[in-house]
Structure formats: C-alpha cells, structure tokens
Design an enzyme around this catalytic site. Structure first.
Site, short mmCIF file in Angstrom:
data_model
loop_
_atom_site.label_atom_id
_atom_site.label_comp_id
_atom_site.label_asym_id
_atom_site.label_seq_id
_atom_site.Cartn_x
_atom_site.Cartn_y
_atom_site.Cartn_z
N HIS A 13 34.64 36.59 42.34
CA HIS A 13 33.43 36.31 40.69
C HIS A 13 34.55 35.93 39.47
O HIS A 13 34.98 36.71 38.85
CB HIS A 13 33.00 37.57 40.49
N HIS A 15 34.91 32.91 35.97
CA HIS A 15 34.01 31.88 35.09
C HIS A 15 35.00 30.85 34.36
O HIS A 15 36.16 31.71 33.86
CB HIS A 15 32.98 31.97 34.08
N PHE A 16 35.28 29.83 35.01
CA PHE A 16 36.29 28.71 34.75
C PHE A 16 35.71 28.02 33.51
O PHE A 16 36.35 26.98 32.66
CB PHE A 16 37.19 28.23 35.66
N ARG A 17 34.48 28.13 32.67
CA ARG A 17 34.52 26.91 32.36
C ARG A 17 34.54 25.72 32.83
O ARG A 17 34.77 25.22 33.48
CB ARG A 17 34.74 26.65 30.64
N ASN A 41 27.98 28.01 36.64
CA ASN A 41 27.26 28.30 35.20
C ASN A 41 27.62 27.21 34.43
O ASN A 41 28.00 27.91 33.34
CB ASN A 41 26.83 29.82 35.25
N LYS A 99 24.97 31.18 44.49
CA LYS A 99 24.69 31.52 44.14
C LYS A 99 23.89 31.80 43.06
O LYS A 99 23.08 30.21 42.81
CB LYS A 99 25.85 31.92 42.18
N HIS A 136 23.73 37.78 40.69
CA HIS A 136 23.00 37.69 40.01
C HIS A 136 21.69 38.90 39.76
O HIS A 136 20.83 38.41 40.05
CB HIS A 136 23.09 36.93 38.30
N HIS A 174 28.78 41.52 40.49
CA HIS A 174 29.01 42.49 39.61
C HIS A 174 28.28 43.54 39.26
O HIS A 174 27.55 43.99 38.28
CB HIS A 174 29.46 42.15 37.99
N LEU A 219 26.74 40.78 30.94
CA LEU A 219 25.48 41.09 31.04
C LEU A 219 26.11 41.11 32.85
O LEU A 219 27.16 40.51 32.78
CB LEU A 219 24.78 39.79 31.24
N ASP A 247 34.40 38.84 36.87
CA ASP A 247 33.61 38.18 36.24
C ASP A 247 33.84 37.80 34.67
O ASP A 247 33.30 38.04 33.48
CB ASP A 247 32.29 39.27 35.91
N ALA A 263 27.28 36.41 26.64
CA ALA A 263 27.49 37.83 27.11
C ALA A 263 28.77 36.67 27.44
O ALA A 263 28.78 35.71 28.13
CB ALA A 263 26.15 38.05 28.05
C1 NCD Z 1 28.50 35.43 32.26
C2 NCD Z 1 28.65 33.87 31.18
O1 NCD Z 1 29.16 34.02 30.71
O2 NCD Z 1 29.40 32.75 31.99
N1 NCD Z 1 28.13 36.53 31.74
C3 NCD Z 1 28.46 38.13 31.83
O3 NCD Z 1 28.43 38.58 30.99
N2 NCD Z 1 29.02 38.10 32.83
C4 NCD Z 1 27.48 35.29 33.18
C5 NCD Z 1 27.39 36.05 34.00
O4 NCD Z 1 28.58 36.20 34.99
O5 NCD Z 1 26.11 36.92 34.04
ZN ZN Z 2 29.30 36.26 36.32
#
Ligand code: NCD
Ligand code: ZN
Length: 344
Positions: A13, A15-17, A41, A99, A136, A174, A219, A247, A263
């Site tokens: 899990h 996030h790479f943006r 996302n 997801k 989520h 998570h 989050l 995460d 977050a």
């Molecule tokens: C994540 C994000 O910033 O994309 N933020 C986080 O607090 N974990 C989104 C997510 O996984 O809830």
């Molecule tokens: Zn996440």
C-alpha cells in the site's frame, strides 16, 4: 553488529502521486521494495485500465537505473465504475486489485463510492474473477466520531459485504483498531490487512505531543494505546493475514503545516527501519520476513521475491527533507531523529 537477511520485501500500500512529486518519492520505495501496490487516488483518479497503464509507465520512467521494481496497479472504484473494463484490465495484468474509497473519506476521495450497494454488480464481477477488493475502512458521517470510523465501517459496510459476497477477497487497508484485527482473523480464509509503521509505533497522543503535530496526522487517524497493542501483536504474530503496507503518503510541508492540513505520513525513506524498530522491541525479528516478504505475495497469489536484502542494526540519520523543484519540500517520518537500522 546484529544483521537480518530476508527475502526482498514488498509494500502492499503506497501513494506515489504524480508530476514533480513522483520522481522524488518513487526511488525511496524502489530501493527497499521489489513490488508495491500503488494507490490510485490521483487528480483525476485512476479509474480505468488505460489510465492505469499510462500511470504505470510514468512510474517506471522514474525508477533509478539498475533497480528492479514492479508497480502493481489498482483501479479507483466510483459509483460508475465499468466492471468490464476492470475485469479486462485484470485479465491483461494491468490491474492487480481495485480500491474502495468511501466518498470523502480521505485525500482525493471525493469521487469515491457514495453507497456500497451501487457497487454490487462490480463486486460480483470481482468475486467471479478473483480480483481483490482493497478497502479504506472508514465510515465517514457527521454523527460518527472520527475515532470510531473504522468500527462503524466494519459494522455497516464490511460485514454486509462479506455476507453478500462469500468468496470476494478483501484487504482492510491500514487497519488501526482491535476491531479491525478481529474481523480479519475471523475471515482469514479470504481476508487480510495491511499495517502501517505509524499505527504500530504511535498512539493518538503523538498528534498532540506538546502542541499539534501535523506530520503525525494521517487517515485513518492514530488510535488509543489498546489498539496499538493489538496491531503490534497482529503484525508480529506471523499470521498470514497480516502484512506490510506503509501507506506512505507524501504531501508538501506547507500543505501539512496549514490551517487545514493534509492527512498522510511520508514513511518511504525509512519504511523498513521503522517496522524493524517495532519487531525488535517485540522480540519478533524472526517473524519479520513473514510480515514483510511472504504473507503479502501469498495472499495475492504471487511468488515471493527470490533476491535477498540485509538490514544492519546501526544508527543512521534519516533524510530531514526532500526537495521538490519549485514546489517546496516533503518532511519524512523520523526527520531530525536517529533510526537504529539501515540497509546494508
Ligand atoms: C492518504 C493520501 O494522502 O493519499 N492519506 C493518509 O493519511 N493515509 C490517503 C489514505 O490512504 O487514506
Ligand atoms: Zn493510503
């Protein structure tokens, strides 16, 4: 000096943006992990196979030369997801999973699912084609306390879904509460959970230690100590239904240190080191390989990685900040501190 050699781990899990952040953050993950489940996302979200294939190419383009790294792509589910595109994308090995973001639950979740029932035809197709559903797990409503969102999701959304789709594979992403750990154990034949370093290391006091700590805000939000204890027991148990998912969620410093801060904890530069602190404290280093390198691939039906990495019990300073050209910087977990493990 203590060392630990394990099969190369995966991050289930992350996030790479996209855009300028992508090339700054991907190398950290690619140096530690062989594969990662990449969250969809983005703005706009990755909602179909064509977008996922293009995003995958953008990720591969910023993997450092000589590093073998495989991004595993996910489909962002919406009220109008095209189930046939998802099934075809999975068949063509573009998608590994899909997801579920409940609408408005977290960063870039505004196009998420408003009512799980709308997704039932898609879930039926996913069940039929063995496409894992990653959730989520937060029920977001004005009447639900933020610390109870996970339990409310379990009762109101997850349990009915488990009943309606008895063969659907589900990952509670998570996981943050003992309630989450319990529901995963009770459905372990087809359920699993990822655990983040921050939920294993900190309880909710960390958000308010001496003042408000925006870099400790993520989050689902950090929970009470009793939940952290349950998560640590789950992670270090060796049970196959619990595995590593950082995460890691980078946001620019000024967007976190703000009147309404974003977050997410950016843990990628120190991910393995952070988990190792937990496993060492719990005298469970012997269980680390199962958590980091074996349980995830087994759940996803993928082979474990053949190559090995060695970690050394040696103090190293993590990076203090990561510059993003023209945009600012990202503050990683443990910035300005020492971490007692490093990659050999
Ligand atoms: C994540 C994000 O910033 O994309 N933020 C986080 O607090 N974990 C989104 C997510 O996984 O809830
Ligand atoms: Zn996440």
């Amino acid at each position: 000096m203590q060392t630990l050699t394990i099969r190369r781990p995966d991050d289930w899990h992350v996030h790479f943006r996209d855009g300028p952040l992508l090339k700054q953050v991907v190398p950290f993950t690619a140096r530690q992990f062989a594969r990662a489940i990449v969250m969809p996302n983005l703005i706009p979200p990755v909602v179909n196979a064509k977008m996922a294939a293009a995003y995958r190419q953008r990720i591969l383009a910023v993997v450092p030369a000589g590093v073998a790294f495989e991004p595993l792509m996910t489909c962002y589910l919406t009220d109008t997801t095209d189930g046939s595109d998802l099934v075809a994308g999975h068949r063509d090995r573009i998608f590994t999973a899909a997801k579920l973001y409940p609408a408005h639950a977290t960063t870039n979740a505004d196009e998420g699912v408003t009512d799980i029932k709308r997704l039932y035809p898609v879930l039926a197709a996913m069940e039929q084609h063995a496409i894992p559903l990653l959730v989520h797990g937060e029920f977001v409503h004005a009447d639900v306390d933020i610390f109870d969102r996970e339990r409310a999701f379990i009762d109101r959304v997850l349990k009915p879904t488990l009943e309606a789709f008895p063969r659907l594979k589900i990952v509670l992403e998570h996981v943050t509460t003992s309630d989450g750990v319990d529901v995963v154990r009770a459905n372990r034949a087809r359920m699993a959970a990822t655990l983040t370093p921050q939920h294993l290391l900190f309880n909710r006091n960390a958000i308010f230690a001496g003042g408000i700590r925006p870099h400790m805000y993520c989050l689902p939000v950090l929970k009470r100590e009793k939940h952290r204890i349950a998560l640590r027991a789950a992670a270090t148990s060796g049970e196959s239904c619990f595995f590593l998912g950082t995460d890691s969620a980078p946001h620019l410093r000024h967007l976190k240190e703000a009147e309404c801060g974003c977050a997410g904890v950016f843990s990628a530069p120190v991910a393995l080191q952070a988990y190792l602190r937990v496993f060492a404290e719990e005298n469970a280093l012997a269980k680390f390989e199962a958590f980091a390198s074996l349980n995830g691939p087994a759940f996803y039906g993928l082979p474990a990685n053949e190559s090995r990495i060695t970690l050394v019990n040696k103090n190293t300073p993590p990076p203090t900040n990561i510059k993003v050209e023209n945009l600012g910087e990202i503050v990683p977990l443990f910035a300005g501190e020492q971490i007692e493990w490093s990659l050999a």
